[in-house]
Design an enzyme around this catalytic site. Structure first.
Site, PDB file in Angstrom:
ATOM      1  CE  LYS A 148      19.926  14.075  72.467  1.00  0.00           C
ATOM      2  NZ  LYS A 148      19.210  14.445  71.220  1.00  0.00           N
TER       3      LYS A 148
ATOM      4  CE  LYS B 186      23.261  11.521  71.351  1.00  0.00           C
ATOM      5  NZ  LYS B 186      22.535  12.151  70.247  1.00  0.00           N
TER       6      LYS B 186
END
Length: 331
Positions: free
Chosen positions: A201, A254
């Site tokens: 992330k 992400k």
């Protein structure tokens, strides 16, 4: 051998021929649809920066859940927007908190629909960070306390599983979070509940509309001490490998669109399912351009999602899930 013996266009001469040689296929079963659930009643409020995405109160949520299931989408990702916030995000792990109540309702309405619970504290803390804040008097530095935060994240994951969540999706990026949550779930009797880890992330500029929707903008500083530097790829492999060793069942990248190289790398290096998160700004940019008539929304979205699948995504979290499912049915 080369042209004229080799003619690559031979396999493109009709729609039927193109269909039977197609290498990558996109279906509604590939999608997870994010939902923002909120307190109060009578709330179906469109999020200004995310046209077509809403805050839902529980009394109106059933219509949305039934529509999602009817489209063939098999999973939703729950984000809670609480009324009360505090320094330690206690509403994240309360038995009667918004995500837990929404989970129980969804499992009543559509038992076969998978509920994926986002496991983080940022929506629930008064400061907007993903863990407990610690101020070091010696250095004057204020940061998220990793190990103290882990204990609260475990409580959150267990409470979500107790409410009926099918998948726990920790998004906090604390060191050791998968191991801590796996141990906590197992000790509580939830050995069967998988972890979809936000393994990679990045500290990305693509999260702006989500932070509006989740009311989770940090009240000071940023998240760069725990989310990843967008310049780094080898670090992504280290993060993913740590999660594999600690017991993750799925690995997420992400955002998706600017990190397809990372997505492909995880697909090649690990044998777990890989998840792409098509994040809020990736959604909002397309929506804004489509509203101006600058592009064909349907064509752009399906091509983008297909690109994520082709790059290696087994699962795609996307705010376009409902639209894409309809378009695929039309096709």
């Amino acid at each position: 051998m080369a042209f004229p013996t080799i003619r690559n266009r031979r396999l493109r001469t009709s729609a039927a021929l193109r269909n039977i040689v197609r290498e990558t296929r996109l279906t509604a079963h590939d999608f997870i649809y994010p939902i923002f659930v909120t307190e109060e009643t009578g709330v179906k409020a469109e999020i200004g920066s995310m046209p077509g995405v809403y805050h839902w109160s529980l009394d109106l949520l059933e219509q949305e859940i039934n529509e999602i299931a009817a489209l063939g989408i098999q999973a939703v990702l729950l984000f809670g927007v609480p009324d009360h916030k505090d320094e330690v995000g206690s509403e994240a792990y309360g038995n009667n908190s918004i995500v837990q109540r929404a989970t129980r309702k969804i499992k009543e309405w559509q038992p076969e629909l998978l509920v994926v619970a986002d496991t983080c504290l940022c929506q629930f803390t008064s400061h907007g960070h993903c863990g407990v804040i610690h101020h070091d008097e010696r250095t004057g530095r204020t940061d998220v306390d990793n190990d103290t935060s882990l204990a609260l994240l475990v409580k959150t994951a267990v409470s979500q599983a107790e409410a009926g969540a099918d998948i726990i999706a920790p998004s906090n990026m604390m060191d050791g979070f998968v191991q801590a949550i796996r141990s906590g779930l197992d000790e509580a009797g939830f050995e069967h509940v998988p972890i979809m880890s936000y393994s990679v992330k990045y500290a990305s500029a693509f999260y702006g509309p989500f932070r509006d929707a989740a009311h989770s903008t940090p009240q000071f500083g940023d998240r760069k001490t725990y989310q990843m530097d967008p310049a780094n790829v080898r670090e992504a492999l280290r993060e993913a490998e740590s999660d594999v060793v600690e017991g993750a069942d799925m690995l997420m990248v992400k955002p998706a669109l600017a990190y397809l190289d990372v997505l492909r790398l995880l697909k090649e290096q690990f044998d777990l399912p890989v998840v792409a998160y098509n994040v809020s700004a990736e959604y909002s940019m397309v929506k804004a351009a489509a509203m101006q008539g600058w592009l064909d929304e349907r064509a752009i979205v399906l091509e983008t999602l297909l690109g994520m699948k082709r790059a290696g995504a087994d699962i795609i979290i996307t705010y376009f899930a409902k639209d894409a499912a309809r378009w695929l049915q039309d096709n």
